[in-house]
Design a protein around this motif. Sequence first.
Motif, PDB file in Angstrom:
ATOM      1  N   LEU A   1      70.657  43.819 -64.415  1.00 42.68           N
ATOM      2  CA  LEU A   1      69.974  42.729 -63.729  1.00 42.68           C
ATOM      3  C   LEU A   1      70.842  43.060 -62.002  1.00 42.68           C
ATOM      4  N   VAL A   2      72.055  43.121 -62.106  1.00 42.85           N
ATOM      5  CA  VAL A   2      72.677  43.519 -61.096  1.00 42.85           C
ATOM      6  C   VAL A   2      72.077  44.484 -60.233  1.00 42.85           C
ATOM      7  N   MET A   3      71.759  45.782 -60.929  1.00 46.72           N
ATOM      8  CA  MET A   3      71.046  46.689 -60.214  1.00 46.72           C
ATOM      9  C   MET A   3      69.534  46.450 -59.762  1.00 46.72           C
ATOM     10  N   VAL A   4      69.111  45.752 -60.440  1.00 46.57           N
ATOM     11  CA  VAL A   4      67.688  45.524 -59.822  1.00 46.57           C
ATOM     12  C   VAL A   4      67.597  44.653 -58.702  1.00 46.57           C
ATOM     13  N   GLN A   5      68.552  43.518 -58.726  1.00 46.39           N
ATOM     14  CA  GLN A   5      68.570  42.567 -57.586  1.00 46.39           C
ATOM     15  C   GLN A   5      68.979  43.432 -56.095  1.00 46.39           C
ATOM     16  N   GLU A   6      69.813  44.501 -56.414  1.00 47.20           N
ATOM     17  CA  GLU A   6      70.255  45.407 -55.372  1.00 47.20           C
ATOM     18  C   GLU A   6      69.455  46.412 -54.930  1.00 47.20           C
ATOM     19  N   SER A   7      68.327  46.402 -55.617  1.00 46.28           N
ATOM     20  CA  SER A   7      67.259  47.663 -55.336  1.00 46.28           C
ATOM     21  C   SER A   7      65.849  47.011 -54.742  1.00 46.28           C
ATOM     22  N   SER A   8      65.182  47.949 -54.336  1.00 48.25           N
ATOM     23  CA  SER A   8      63.706  47.606 -53.984  1.00 48.25           C
ATOM     24  C   SER A   8      62.692  47.140 -55.008  1.00 48.25           C
ATOM     25  N   LEU A   9      63.276  47.377 -56.170  1.00 46.22           N
ATOM     26  CA  LEU A   9      62.519  47.011 -57.451  1.00 46.22           C
ATOM     27  C   LEU A   9      62.493  45.670 -57.807  1.00 46.22           C
ATOM     28  N   ALA A  10      63.425  44.706 -57.169  1.00 43.54           N
ATOM     29  CA  ALA A  10      63.657  43.177 -57.692  1.00 43.54           C
ATOM     30  C   ALA A  10      62.082  42.664 -57.458  1.00 43.54           C
ATOM     31  N   SER A  11      62.058  41.666 -58.501  1.00 43.60           N
ATOM     32  CA  SER A  11      60.771  40.743 -58.353  1.00 43.60           C
ATOM     33  C   SER A  11      61.150  39.616 -59.329  1.00 43.60           C
ATOM     34  N   PRO A  12      60.898  38.170 -58.790  1.00 46.52           N
ATOM     35  CA  PRO A  12      61.320  37.131 -59.655  1.00 46.52           C
ATOM     36  C   PRO A  12      60.931  37.203 -61.261  1.00 46.52           C
ATOM     37  N   ALA A  13      59.578  38.024 -61.584  1.00 49.65           N
ATOM     38  CA  ALA A  13      59.277  38.319 -63.108  1.00 49.65           C
ATOM     39  C   ALA A  13      60.582  39.205 -63.394  1.00 49.65           C
ATOM     40  N   ALA A  14      60.838  40.199 -62.878  1.00 48.84           N
ATOM     41  CA  ALA A  14      61.767  41.287 -63.499  1.00 48.84           C
ATOM     42  C   ALA A  14      63.163  40.724 -63.540  1.00 48.84           C
ATOM     43  N   ILE A  15      63.661  39.741 -62.551  1.00 51.00           N
ATOM     44  CA  ILE A  15      64.728  39.116 -62.876  1.00 51.00           C
ATOM     45  C   ILE A  15      64.873  38.095 -63.952  1.00 51.00           C
ATOM     46  N   ALA A  16      63.642  37.229 -64.114  1.00 49.58           N
ATOM     47  CA  ALA A  16      63.641  36.366 -65.060  1.00 49.58           C
ATOM     48  C   ALA A  16      63.556  37.092 -66.357  1.00 49.58           C
ATOM     49  N   LEU A  17      62.853  38.141 -66.668  1.00 52.36           N
ATOM     50  CA  LEU A  17      62.969  38.892 -67.997  1.00 52.36           C
ATOM     51  C   LEU A  17      64.414  39.339 -68.208  1.00 52.36           C
ATOM     52  N   LEU A  18      64.973  40.019 -67.159  1.00 52.60           N
ATOM     53  CA  LEU A  18      66.480  40.395 -67.608  1.00 52.60           C
ATOM     54  C   LEU A  18      67.431  39.087 -67.890  1.00 52.60           C
ATOM     55  N   GLN A  19      67.359  38.013 -67.175  1.00 51.75           N
ATOM     56  CA  GLN A  19      68.017  36.889 -67.545  1.00 51.75           C
ATOM     57  C   GLN A  19      67.677  36.491 -68.953  1.00 51.75           C
ATOM     58  N   TYR A  20      66.631  36.447 -69.059  1.00 54.12           N
ATOM     59  CA  TYR A  20      65.773  36.108 -70.743  1.00 54.12           C
ATOM     60  C   TYR A  20      66.848  36.986 -71.636  1.00 54.12           C
ATOM     61  N   GLY A  21      66.860  38.320 -71.443  1.00 55.37           N
ATOM     62  CA  GLY A  21      67.271  39.183 -72.373  1.00 55.37           C
ATOM     63  C   GLY A  21      68.788  39.161 -72.661  1.00 55.37           C
ATOM     64  N   ARG A  22      69.453  38.718 -71.506  1.00 59.76           N
ATOM     65  CA  ARG A  22      70.934  38.593 -71.346  1.00 59.76           C
ATOM     66  C   ARG A  22      71.373  37.458 -72.264  1.00 59.76           C
ATOM     67  N   CYS A  23      70.483  36.180 -72.017  1.00 57.21           N
ATOM     68  CA  CYS A  23      70.838  35.073 -72.573  1.00 57.21           C
ATOM     69  C   CYS A  23      70.346  35.087 -73.995  1.00 57.21           C
ATOM     70  N   ARG A  24      69.332  35.723 -74.368  1.00 57.40           N
ATOM     71  CA  ARG A  24      68.972  35.846 -75.791  1.00 57.40           C
ATOM     72  C   ARG A  24      69.924  36.666 -76.578  1.00 57.40           C
ATOM     73  N   LEU A  25      70.357  37.672 -75.963  1.00 58.17           N
ATOM     74  CA  LEU A  25      71.417  38.530 -76.728  1.00 58.17           C
ATOM     75  C   LEU A  25      72.571  37.859 -76.901  1.00 58.17           C
ATOM     76  N   LEU A  26      72.886  36.787 -75.941  1.00 63.16           N
ATOM     77  CA  LEU A  26      74.239  36.088 -75.978  1.00 63.16           C
ATOM     78  C   LEU A  26      73.943  34.626 -76.943  1.00 63.16           C
ATOM     79  N   LEU A  27      72.825  34.665 -77.671  1.00 63.12           N
ATOM     80  CA  LEU A  27      72.489  33.445 -78.597  1.00 63.12           C
ATOM     81  C   LEU A  27      72.224  32.084 -77.772  1.00 63.12           C
ATOM     82  N   ASP A  28      72.132  32.487 -76.542  1.00 59.00           N
ATOM     83  CA  ASP A  28      71.830  30.942 -75.370  1.00 59.00           C
ATOM     84  C   ASP A  28      70.062  30.835 -75.475  1.00 59.00           C
ATOM     85  N   PHE A  29      69.339  30.422 -76.514  1.00 58.27           N
ATOM     86  CA  PHE A  29      68.212  30.562 -76.624  1.00 58.27           C
ATOM     87  C   PHE A  29      67.357  29.597 -75.306  1.00 58.27           C
ATOM     88  N   ASP A  30      68.037  28.493 -75.308  1.00 57.53           N
ATOM     89  CA  ASP A  30      67.361  27.666 -74.481  1.00 57.53           C
ATOM     90  C   ASP A  30      67.400  28.019 -72.959  1.00 57.53           C
TER      91      ASP A  30
END
Length: 449
Positions: A187-216
């Motif tokens: 997520l940090v690297m995507v945000q600092e790159s030219s590959l950043a998009s709102p959807a990509a950031i959302a997917l990475l946030q989703y994965g990070r929170c899901r892996l932390l069991l924060d499903f909401d």
Amino acid sequence: MASIILSFVGSQDPYSNTTHKLGSIASLVKHLLEQQQTISRVMLLHSEATHQNAVDTQDWLSSEYGLEKSQIEVIAINKMLSQDPINQTLAVQEVRQAIDKARVYQTAQDTLEFNASSGTPAMKSAWGILQVAGYAPRSHVWQVRNPDQMKAGQLPIFRDDVAALKNEFDRKMIQRQIDSYDYGAALVMVQESSLASPAAIALLQYGRCRLLLDFDKAYEALKPYKKDYSQLIQAVTALSANKLKDRIQAIPSDQSARKLELEERYQQALLQEAYFKALIRLQRQEYSDFLVDLFRFLESVPKFLVRFKVGLEVPSSRERIDPAWQSVRRFQQGQLYAYLQSDRFREKNLELRGFMNRYVLMAILSYFREFAHILPVIEKLNLYCDQRNDYVHGFKGVSKIENQNEVLADLRKLLSQVTTIPTENPFDHLNQQICDLLDRTLQATGDSW
């Protein structure tokens, strides 16, 4: 949006008395102005040999193109580079310092324009090196052709960005992070790159929170894209305790079987998630965290079997403790409770009161022949729980898990008693979704190396 031009000064700037043509700096400034581009600042880096050229270029840009002299900064480079102008390392260091100075004047919308056609070869290439290194994300590298050497069809001035190569590097690095399920770093690297998009950031946030069991939180991160990623949304919806509570409250009070079915499916989803999370911990060699997840899994499986296969309540709050033990005492006319009071368990100091720990739950399961084959599996994995306790309470590090393949096989055996084992790790499906989106973004930039 404005441009900040940075350039070394060459011997042909601002005007060549030999060719009677504009030098590259004046040519680039003229080109940008003709493109209706606002120029907020020009920074001219000169050596000892090109000091007068820098002063003359400053005067030229002011008199010919109407730039204020205060906008044109003349900067002497390090004496070491003046004396050794082909030293690539020194040239890069000088360019880096110039970029730092330019950032003081640069707004979020401004672009740094690098002239790579003046100076020595080492000086010219330094701009591209720092661009590809990601040191100047909002920048362009420009080339100005020698008018006497141009061929038909060639542009006299053109962008020669090497950011496309940086995008390729970024894509490969992000791929490695995603493959190792390191969504936070990706997520940090995507945000600092030219590959950043709102959807990509959302997917990475989703994965990070899901892996932390924060499903909401995972649900909220991807909610704006629920139509595009409905399967991922459904997964965390099934795992959310709050959403389960809402669904149960919507069921009429006389439909207790339906409520029990929802609770069972919820627990099955949680155990599947715990299993795949444990796999990820092992793959990442996060052995101490794996032991914590294993402990959680071993506590949850017996609870599930006692609750949904045997039909006995397992207390989750203090007010439910007495009713739960009453149901145990009544089960099969008290035969189960008598079994738990037998000598075999008295020797183990089994506590038949309070919350039901995993030893009590295993004792209950041992009463039923249908669970005889899985109790040895649980007991074997319990040895790793002792290692987990040493880690949590004794500060003993864990750098290796013995017999990993056996541990994984035993986890699969336990999970198969609870629910079906999906053929695909859901996080691998998420990873593919993220990578596909990054590839589409890369293609959309039109940059490829």
